[in-house]
Enzyme design. Structure first.
Site, mmCIF file in Angstrom:
data_model
loop_
_atom_site.group_PDB
_atom_site.id
_atom_site.type_symbol
_atom_site.label_atom_id
_atom_site.label_comp_id
_atom_site.label_asym_id
_atom_site.label_seq_id
_atom_site.Cartn_x
_atom_site.Cartn_y
_atom_site.Cartn_z
ATOM 1 N N ARG A 134 41.353 -26.704 -27.010
ATOM 2 C CA ARG A 134 42.701 -26.573 -27.563
ATOM 3 C C ARG A 134 43.570 -27.641 -26.926
ATOM 4 O O ARG A 134 43.766 -27.647 -25.717
ATOM 5 C CB ARG A 134 43.295 -25.181 -27.328
ATOM 6 C CG ARG A 134 44.499 -24.923 -28.286
ATOM 7 C CD ARG A 134 45.220 -23.616 -27.989
ATOM 8 N NE ARG A 134 45.876 -23.714 -26.706
ATOM 9 C CZ ARG A 134 45.976 -22.718 -25.821
ATOM 10 N NH1 ARG A 134 45.468 -21.538 -26.080
ATOM 11 N NH2 ARG A 134 46.576 -22.903 -24.663
ATOM 12 N N ASN A 152 42.626 -28.237 -23.194
ATOM 13 C CA ASN A 152 41.875 -27.123 -22.592
ATOM 14 C C ASN A 152 40.432 -27.156 -23.053
ATOM 15 O O ASN A 152 40.163 -27.324 -24.249
ATOM 16 C CB ASN A 152 42.485 -25.795 -23.029
ATOM 17 C CG ASN A 152 43.923 -25.637 -22.548
ATOM 18 O OD1 ASN A 152 44.162 -25.391 -21.383
ATOM 19 N ND2 ASN A 152 44.877 -25.807 -23.440
ATOM 20 N N SER A 157 42.898 -19.108 -25.319
ATOM 21 C CA SER A 157 43.048 -17.784 -25.920
ATOM 22 C C SER A 157 43.925 -17.821 -27.163
ATOM 23 O O SER A 157 44.411 -18.883 -27.562
ATOM 24 C CB SER A 157 43.613 -16.824 -24.879
ATOM 25 O OG SER A 157 44.806 -17.360 -24.375
ATOM 26 N N LYS A 316 43.063 -31.576 -15.108
ATOM 27 C CA LYS A 316 44.263 -32.416 -15.210
ATOM 28 C C LYS A 316 44.016 -33.816 -14.659
ATOM 29 O O LYS A 316 44.565 -34.795 -15.157
ATOM 30 C CB LYS A 316 45.419 -31.746 -14.481
ATOM 31 C CG LYS A 316 46.225 -30.846 -15.416
ATOM 32 C CD LYS A 316 46.126 -29.433 -15.178
ATOM 33 C CE LYS A 316 46.793 -28.610 -16.252
ATOM 34 N NZ LYS A 316 46.181 -27.311 -16.437
ATOM 35 N N GLU A 381 44.335 -23.891 -14.051
ATOM 36 C CA GLU A 381 44.540 -23.483 -15.436
ATOM 37 C C GLU A 381 45.148 -22.093 -15.437
ATOM 38 O O GLU A 381 45.004 -21.343 -14.487
ATOM 39 C CB GLU A 381 43.196 -23.419 -16.191
ATOM 40 C CG GLU A 381 42.383 -24.700 -16.170
ATOM 41 C CD GLU A 381 43.037 -25.799 -16.952
ATOM 42 O OE1 GLU A 381 43.745 -25.507 -17.939
ATOM 43 O OE2 GLU A 381 42.864 -26.970 -16.582
ATOM 44 N N GLY A 382 45.767 -21.751 -16.545
ATOM 45 C CA GLY A 382 46.185 -20.366 -16.733
ATOM 46 C C GLY A 382 47.674 -20.126 -16.539
ATOM 47 O O GLY A 382 48.133 -19.000 -16.620
ATOM 48 N N ARG A 460 53.236 -21.320 -29.506
ATOM 49 C CA ARG A 460 53.893 -20.419 -28.566
ATOM 50 C C ARG A 460 55.343 -20.864 -28.406
ATOM 51 O O ARG A 460 55.606 -22.057 -28.230
ATOM 52 C CB ARG A 460 53.193 -20.446 -27.206
ATOM 53 C CG ARG A 460 51.874 -19.693 -27.199
ATOM 54 C CD ARG A 460 51.073 -20.014 -25.957
ATOM 55 N NE ARG A 460 50.754 -21.437 -25.900
ATOM 56 C CZ ARG A 460 50.119 -22.010 -24.896
ATOM 57 N NH1 ARG A 460 49.744 -21.307 -23.857
ATOM 58 N NH2 ARG A 460 49.848 -23.301 -24.932
HETATM 59 P P1 ADP Z 1 48.072 -24.617 -17.546
HETATM 60 O O1 ADP Z 1 46.692 -25.136 -17.461
HETATM 61 O O2 ADP Z 1 48.443 -23.772 -16.390
HETATM 62 O O3 ADP Z 1 48.334 -23.965 -18.877
HETATM 63 P P2 ADP Z 1 49.828 -26.713 -18.462
HETATM 64 O O4 ADP Z 1 49.621 -28.144 -18.213
HETATM 65 O O5 ADP Z 1 49.563 -26.265 -19.853
HETATM 66 O O6 ADP Z 1 48.992 -25.887 -17.409
HETATM 67 O O7 ADP Z 1 51.316 -26.337 -18.082
HETATM 68 C C1 ADP Z 1 51.833 -25.042 -18.242
HETATM 69 C C2 ADP Z 1 53.151 -25.079 -19.009
HETATM 70 O O8 ADP Z 1 54.094 -25.923 -18.346
HETATM 71 C C3 ADP Z 1 53.018 -25.658 -20.401
HETATM 72 O O9 ADP Z 1 52.629 -24.682 -21.324
HETATM 73 C C4 ADP Z 1 54.425 -26.183 -20.647
HETATM 74 O O10 ADP Z 1 55.287 -25.143 -21.071
HETATM 75 C C5 ADP Z 1 54.865 -26.654 -19.267
HETATM 76 N N1 ADP Z 1 54.560 -28.102 -19.120
HETATM 77 C C6 ADP Z 1 53.408 -28.628 -18.679
HETATM 78 N N2 ADP Z 1 53.439 -29.979 -18.683
HETATM 79 C C7 ADP Z 1 54.651 -30.314 -19.153
HETATM 80 C C8 ADP Z 1 55.309 -31.574 -19.388
HETATM 81 N N3 ADP Z 1 54.716 -32.737 -19.136
HETATM 82 N N4 ADP Z 1 56.575 -31.544 -19.875
HETATM 83 C C9 ADP Z 1 57.181 -30.364 -20.120
HETATM 84 N N5 ADP Z 1 56.631 -29.159 -19.906
HETATM 85 C C10 ADP Z 1 55.371 -29.114 -19.427
HETATM 86 MG MG MG Z 2 48.361 -24.820 -20.702
#
Ligand code: ADP
Ligand code: MG
Length: 484
Positions: A134, A152, A157, A316, A381-382, A460
């Site tokens: 995803r 991901n 999910s 990441k 993650e998560g 979301r």
């Molecule tokens: P995880 O693996 O924990 O889901 P993410 O990289 O998806 O990590 O980050 C979690 C949340 O943080 C994202 O769903 C988003 O809402 C916010 N986020 C992450 N990266 C960014 C970014 N570069 N700019 C703005 N918001 C971000």
């Molecule tokens: Mg995420």
């Protein structure tokens, strides 16, 4: 019900005035179509509640949306190639595995061990690798392009509930008086439930054993299993594939791999596919038992969704490395595919490269100056792990901690929308931000990619005030797309 163009400053689209009656009907729709959650009410363990949802779909520009969809299959191929490149994975993740010995380091250990074992003993079966990807995006308002938040490769999910939200929104808009033709024009069909299940079934099929069994690796205290159970029922109804839910610990206790054939046996059945909905976070590994389960699965001939290598490819740190000049290109099937992916990359810098990379040095200086323009990410993650604002700045200026596992990312600036969020029967209009996920499925058996599909979407929506918002955590809601 009044329909009007939203007078929100940035985008327009179909919106519906909320009313208690409409929300009641929407909740009844959820109940009768399985868009539900466990209510987590200790006094009534059987109680269900509707999944949190936005009353109407969030507007996305059609062009930006279509590009994100078009990037899905290229991302699948690219990440599969990354996962197969041992030299690349090992070198890119070297510092992160040291900085995050607790998790990335241990995953890397399992990966290396298995690679060495294969070189030493060989295998008499092809590697069967399934991934349900995803790719998550936010619309970057200043350029009106979709920028990738992350890709991901494990335990993505909401694929099933998100298809249902598309149905819910068709119902709500229809009830509010929008004609069917308009609805079908602006609401893209969301195939996620169907195609994800097709992918899992193909993973079982690729193994071929008559037991036709998928083990779903789950957390011991899984509260919101309804999305997962949709997958199970669909697999059974459409393909006759049985699902056995097991924790990593149970797999360690009950599972065994036949040395000659590589068959993984659990509870008297041969497992065709191991599908991970757990195992993506260190708290899923309480001790050696869980890591042993991971090793056992990895060396079996079952199809894995995902392999340890694919899980690592989704980290990441790898995402940040791919954004460097020439890297995503190296793993792409064509220049066109690479260009599609590269358009989605936000600014990304690795703190393990500060000694050599002047652009990372500059980005760190900029982030100390203006932390709100950046996000700092560990190898996790998560949700709930990222650092923002003063915490981000403090971490960068501290200088005493090992930060080599952290990735600094440009903050994406999505437009805000007014959305009516319905949570536990209550509705309120709030300023919100939305994130679009595009699912994909890729199956490889040995050298051959036998399936590569785009697999629908997830939206979301969260209140503008929360930095992160898990749906399961109760902040964000499930949503769908309307194209403008
Ligand atoms: P995880 O693996 O924990 O889901 P993410 O990289 O998806 O990590 O980050 C979690 C949340 O943080 C994202 O769903 C988003 O809402 C916010 N986020 C992450 N990266 C960014 C970014 N570069 N700019 C703005 N918001 C971000
Ligand atoms: Mg995420």
């Amino acid at each position: 019900m009044v329909l009007r163009n939203s007078d929100g400053s940035r985008t327009s689209g179909l919106v519906v005035d909320p009313s208690a009656e409409l929300v009641q009907d929407a909740m009844a729709w959820c109940a009768q179509h399985g868009l539900v959650y466990g209510a987590q009410n200790p006094a009534d363990p059987c109680a269900l509640v509707h999944a949190p949802f936005a009353l109407t779909p969030v507007p996305f520009p059609r062009r930006a949306f279509e590009r994100a969809v078009a990037a899905s299959r290229p991302f699948n191929v690219m990440i599969d190639r990354v996962a197969r490149d041992e030299g690349y994975l090992t070198s890119v993740l070297e510092a992160a595995a040291r900085g995050d010995a607790e998790f990335t380091g241990r995953l890397m250990e399992v990966y290396k061990e298995e690679m060495q074992r294969r070189q030493r003993d060989g295998t008499n079966f092809p590697e069967r690798s399934l991934v349900l990807t995803r790719s998550d995006y936010m619309l970057h308002a200043p350029t009106s392009t979709m920028l990738q938040v992350e890709l991901n490769t494990i335990a993505s999910s909401f694929g099933c509930l998100s298809t249902l939200v598309g149905g819910l929104h068709r119902f709500i808009l229809g009830k509010a008086g929008v004609d069917r033709a308009t609805i079908e024009q602006v609401l893209p069909v969301n195939t996620s439930m169907k195609v994800l299940v097709d992918g899992l079934a193909a993973g079982v099929e690729a193994h071929g054993h008559a037991d036709r069994t998928m083990v779903m690796v789950v957390q011991p205290d899984e509260q919101n299993s309804f999305d997962q159970q949709w997958l199970q029922f669909q697999l059974w109804d459409r393909y006759g594939v049985r699902t056995v839910r097991k924790t990593l610990r149970e797999i360690q206790e009950e599972g065994a791999v036949d040395a000659a054939s590589g068959d993984l046996r659990i509870g008297g059945r041969v497992v065709g596919l191991v599908y991970f909905r757990a195992g993506y976070t260190p708290s899923d590994y309480h001790g050696d038992a869980e890591w042993d389960a991971r090793r056992l699965i990895e060396r079996s001939n079952a199809t894995k969704c995902p392999t340890v290598a694919m899980q690592l490819a989704g980290s990441k740190k790898v995402q940040q490395d791919l954004a460097k000049p020439g890297v995503v290109e190296r793993f792409s099937e064509s220049a066109e595919a690479a260009a599609l992916m590269r358009q989605c990359f936000a600014g990304l810098w690795g703190l393990d490269e500060l000694d050599t990379d002047t652009s990372a040095q500059q980005a760190v200086r900029d982030a100390i100056e203006d932390p709100d323009a950046f996000v700092l990410k560990p190898q996790r993650e998560g949700g709930g792990n990222n650092l923002y604002g003063t915490e981000l700045r403090d971490t960068l200026v501290d200088g005493t901690k090992d930060v080599s596992d952290l990735v600094l990312m440009q903050k994406i600036l999505p437009p805000s929308n007014t959305s009516v969020l319905v949570r536990r029967g209550k509705y309120e209009a709030l300023e919100t931000l939305s994130e679009l996920g595009i699912y994909g499925v890729l199956l490889r058996v040995g050298e051959e990619v036998t399936m590569n599909e785009e697999a629908g979407m997830l939206v979301r929506t969260k209140p503008e005030v929360s930095a992160e918002g898990g749906v399961a955590a109760g902040f964000a809601v499930l949503d769908s797309v309307q194209l403008v």
